[in-house]
Motif scaffolding. Structure first.
Motif, PDB file in Angstrom:
ATOM      1  N   MET A  23       0.853  -1.184   0.000  1.00 20.08           N
ATOM      2  CA  MET A  23       0.000   0.000   0.000  1.00 20.08           C
ATOM      3  C   MET A  23       0.893   1.240   0.000  1.00 20.08           C
ATOM      4  N   TYR A  25       1.108   5.292  -0.084  1.00 21.72           N
ATOM      5  CA  TYR A  25       0.182   6.356   0.321  1.00 21.72           C
ATOM      6  C   TYR A  25       0.886   7.701   0.455  1.00 21.72           C
ATOM      7  N   ASN A  26       0.088   8.746   0.268  1.00 25.09           N
ATOM      8  CA  ASN A  26       0.559  10.125   0.358  1.00 25.09           C
ATOM      9  C   ASN A  26       0.466  10.570   1.814  1.00 25.09           C
ATOM     10  N   PHE A  37      -2.205   6.042   8.619  1.00 30.45           N
ATOM     11  CA  PHE A  37      -2.611   4.969   7.706  1.00 30.45           C
ATOM     12  C   PHE A  37      -3.308   3.864   8.489  1.00 30.45           C
ATOM     13  N   ILE A  59      -8.533   5.948  -3.117  1.00 28.79           N
ATOM     14  CA  ILE A  59      -7.621   4.926  -3.641  1.00 28.79           C
ATOM     15  C   ILE A  59      -7.612   4.978  -5.164  1.00 28.79           C
ATOM     16  N   TYR A 134      -2.354   9.132  -9.249  1.00 33.67           N
ATOM     17  CA  TYR A 134      -1.803   9.346  -7.910  1.00 33.67           C
ATOM     18  C   TYR A 134      -0.856  10.545  -7.908  1.00 33.67           C
ATOM     19  N   ALA A 140      -5.072   9.528  -2.254  1.00 36.45           N
ATOM     20  CA  ALA A 140      -4.382   9.176  -1.014  1.00 36.45           C
ATOM     21  C   ALA A 140      -3.565   7.889  -1.092  1.00 36.45           C
ATOM     22  N   ILE A 141      -4.066   6.886  -1.802  1.00 31.86           N
ATOM     23  CA  ILE A 141      -3.491   5.536  -1.739  1.00 31.86           C
ATOM     24  C   ILE A 141      -3.523   4.895  -3.115  1.00 31.86           C
ATOM     25  N   THR A 164       5.564  10.104  -0.363  1.00 37.81           N
ATOM     26  CA  THR A 164       4.977   8.778  -0.536  1.00 37.81           C
ATOM     27  C   THR A 164       5.642   7.775   0.396  1.00 37.81           C
TER      28      THR A 164
END
Length: 304
Positions: A23, A25-26, A37, A59, A134, A140-141, A164
């Motif tokens: 996963m 993510y930002n 998260f 997502i 993204y 976000a993910i 990230t």
């Protein structure tokens, strides 16, 4: 080594290992909305709602080519729901696709669609376009394999790459898989042509040994940004993208479970790709998709 065995015999040696359901993510967006998260499915659903309220796509997903969800999301969810033992039995033994863990995993994916977790065109864009979405900075993910470490820095703006982070998929309610359960394995290996003789065979054996030692593992990390199959390789952490160092940390703690499209029959892979996409599009129920998979597994078993 499971991916390199056939009827108990070794047919190739792995040289790299992929974690297929990481996963990404930002971190800045999570801080913006005051969240960390999620580590549980309930927390993930809550985060999805919070991001939607703030005009952020929760997502990013690009499943146009059908393989991305089964190789990552689905492989990991089945292991999180049924546990590693069930996932192994489903891939290599007598467990059924019509058993609860596989059906529940498909239901979980449809749930994510229904709550608006993904971009609306998730079945129309591919994984590279997913990276691009993204990279716009308001998603976000996204979930992808460890291979993304080598392509992501070149696919998104530097400011997004800098914020990230990477982690594991959240656990599932009443699931038997622990946190740090990650679908992964070695889909690439090398072998020797069995017809080689004399000096050619000796040279091939030397090459196999070279591709299996720690110096090659170090080169694989520093040049290709790929996690090696050989453990204990030392490398210069400053020579790789920062995200790759995080992946290596995840790998150290990972409970690695099989990836469907690395170990099951090609006919099953093709059907899984099609039916998973159909379920997520709302064109097929999880139960029908599972039965179609089991029908093929049963038929293949009879003709073995």
């Amino acid at each position: 080594m499971a991916n390199h065995l056939y009827e108990g015999k070794v047919y190739s040696l792995p040289y790299t290992i992929d974690l297929n359901a990481l996963m990404y993510y930002n971190e800045a967006l999570f801080e913006e909305v005051g969240l960390e998260f999620p580590t549980t499915w309930e927390e993930l659903l809550h985060a999805i709602e919070v991001f939607k309220e703030n005009g952020i796509i929760p997502i990013a997903l690009g499943n146009k080519d059908q393989w991305l969800v089964p190789t990552g999301w689905l492989s990991n969810l089945v292991a999180l729901i049924g546990g590693p033992e069930f996932m192994n039995d489903l891939c290599f033994g007598d467990a059924k696709y019509t058993d609860e863990p596989y059906i529940e995993a498909l239901k979980a994916l449809k749930q994510l669609v229904d709550v608006g977790a993904f971009n609306s065109d998730f079945n129309s864009i591919d994984n590279y376009q997913m990276y691009g979405l993204y990279g716009l900075g308001r998603t976000a993910i996204f979930s992808a394999g460890s291979w993304a470490a080598s392509t992501l820095p070149e696919s998104i703006p530097a400011e997004i790459s800098a914020v990230t982070r990477v982690t594991v998929m959240p656990t599932y309610p009443n699931g038997k898989g622990e946190l740090n359960t990650v679908a992964g394995g070695s889909g690439w290996g090398v072998n020797i042509n069995s017809t080689l003789e004399g000096s050619k065979r000796e040279a091939a054996i030397r090459l196999m040994k070279a591709l299996s030692d720690r110096s090659f593992a170090t080169a694989l990390i520093e040049i290709a940004n790929m996690p090696p199959a050989v453990s204990g390789a030392e490398y210069d952490t400053s020579s790789v993208p920062a995200i790759f160092n995080e992946i290596m940390e995840v790998q150290e703690k990972a409970i690695v479970t099989p990836v469907f499209d690395q170990v099951i029959h090609p006919e099953l892979i093709d059907e899984m790709n099609k039916t998973t996409q159909a379920v997520m599009a709302g064109n097929m129920t999880p139960e029908v998709a599972a039965q179609r998979m089991q029908n093929i597994k049963d038929r293949l078993a009879r003709t073995r």
